[in-house]
Design an enzyme around this catalytic site. Structure first.
Site, short mmCIF file in Angstrom:
data_model
loop_
_atom_site.label_atom_id
_atom_site.label_comp_id
_atom_site.label_asym_id
_atom_site.label_seq_id
_atom_site.Cartn_x
_atom_site.Cartn_y
_atom_site.Cartn_z
N PRO A 157 0.83 -1.21 0.00
CA PRO A 157 0.00 0.00 0.00
C PRO A 157 0.87 1.25 0.00
O PRO A 157 1.87 1.34 0.71
CB PRO A 157 -0.80 -0.13 1.30
CG PRO A 157 -0.80 -1.59 1.59
CD PRO A 157 0.52 -2.10 1.11
N GLU A 158 0.46 2.23 -0.81
CA GLU A 158 1.17 3.50 -0.87
C GLU A 158 0.34 4.55 -0.15
O GLU A 158 -0.68 4.24 0.49
CB GLU A 158 1.42 3.87 -2.33
CG GLU A 158 2.25 2.82 -3.07
CD GLU A 158 2.54 3.20 -4.52
OE1 GLU A 158 2.52 4.41 -4.86
OE2 GLU A 158 2.78 2.28 -5.33
N HIS A 201 -5.90 -15.26 10.27
CA HIS A 201 -4.94 -14.18 10.02
C HIS A 201 -5.28 -12.92 10.80
O HIS A 201 -4.70 -11.87 10.56
CB HIS A 201 -4.85 -13.87 8.53
CG HIS A 201 -4.44 -15.04 7.69
ND1 HIS A 201 -3.32 -15.79 7.96
CD2 HIS A 201 -5.01 -15.59 6.58
CE1 HIS A 201 -3.22 -16.76 7.06
NE2 HIS A 201 -4.22 -16.66 6.22
N ARG A 229 22.50 14.56 -7.98
CA ARG A 229 22.20 13.12 -7.98
C ARG A 229 22.16 12.57 -9.39
O ARG A 229 21.48 13.11 -10.27
CB ARG A 229 20.85 12.86 -7.28
CG ARG A 229 20.87 13.18 -5.80
CD ARG A 229 19.63 12.70 -5.09
NE ARG A 229 19.49 11.25 -5.08
CZ ARG A 229 18.72 10.57 -4.24
NH1 ARG A 229 18.02 11.22 -3.33
NH2 ARG A 229 18.63 9.27 -4.30
#
Length: 279
Positions: free
Chosen positions: A2-3, A100, A158
């Protein structure tokens, strides 16, 4: 995994049923998930009132009236299930197996909030003050402090691809593979481009697109690709709005572009993009 939009959706679903409520009972059905539960978790949580629910990056935090917070990470398959008379009729999906159910919060209102995690990559921790898990995180992408200038400072010098740089939680918190791919497509930026070689104007636009993508995804309840469900049990549906993610071979949706979505692998993860309009 999940974001940010999926975690924010879960936080919003839990808030009406936990905020301001007292935790009458906390049940741990095993000794830990990704790592062991804190030995004083039950003692601290039992009888405590939840004063607020926050999200930081991909974590949900339950602030308690005992100068402590319970930190929850859903891992790859974690779900928060709401049951009880206080929240109306919620019917448990028979595919979500009770074996679960690893952590169960029972409130003074009679509501049960269960963390169900089949793969056990989630975590529940107890923090007081600062936490090494949170201290290393960059700015929240939906906050006012996240701008093109923020990205410019983080990307300076970077050489890493911009896709990898945006996945660095120290650069910006909460972004993952899906929403980075979607944001880079909207901004017209090649995911392989060196982060430090992107001009300020394009970074300003990218920051705006990141905010837009995340806001739209939250409004849609997140993206349900495999395990994610909202706290009400409903699926998110932002996956139906993907422009490039998981659409390999499809025509590019950008108006006027005759390219097709391609998939490449970067650092072991799939990147979806259009070589014609992302440069």
């Amino acid at each position: 995994m999940p974001e940010l939009p999926e975690v924010e959706t879960v936080r919003r679903g839990l808030q009406p049923h936990l905020e301001g409520r007292r935790i009458a009972r906390l049940v741990l059905n095993r000794d830990g998930l990704r790592w062991k539960f804190p030995p004083d978790l039950v003692q601290v949580a039992t009888g405590a009132t939840v004063t607020g629910l926050r999200r930081r990056s991909k974590y949900v935090l339950l602030d308690l009236d005992r100068e402590a917070s319970i930190l929850i990470h859903l891992g790859m398959s974690g779900r928060m299930l709401i049951e009880g008379a206080g929240v109306g009729d919620f019917h448990r999906d028979p595919a979500i197996l009770p074996r679960h159910d690893h952590v169960v919060f029972e409130t003074d209102e009679g509501t049960r909030i269960t963390m169900n995690d089949a793969r056990r990559f989630g975590m529940v921790d107890l923090i007081r003050g600062s936490s090494p898990l949170l201290d290393v995180l960059g700015p929240e992408p939906l906050g006012d402090e996240f701008t093109g200038a923020t990205l410019a400072a983080a990307f300076e010098g970077r050489r890493a691809p911009v896709k990898a740089a945006l996945l660095d939680q120290g650069v910006v918190a909460g972004l993952g593979n899906i929403y980075v791919s979607e944001s880079l497509h909207r901004a017209g930026i090649d995911p392989r481009r060196a982060a430090g070689r992107i001009g300020r104007a394009r970074l300003d636009a990218l920051a705006g697109h990141i905010k837009d993508v995340l806001t739209e995804a939250i409004a849609a309840g997140g993206s349900s690709l495999r395990d994610h469900r909202q706290a009400t049990g409903e699926l998110g549906y932002f996956q139906h709005s993907f422009r490039v993610y998981d659409r390999e071979g499809a025509p590019c949706p950008r108006p006027g572009c005759d390219g097709h979505v391609q998939r490449i692998v970067q650092s072991g993860r799939s990147s979806f993009w259009c070589p014609r309009c992302q440069r």
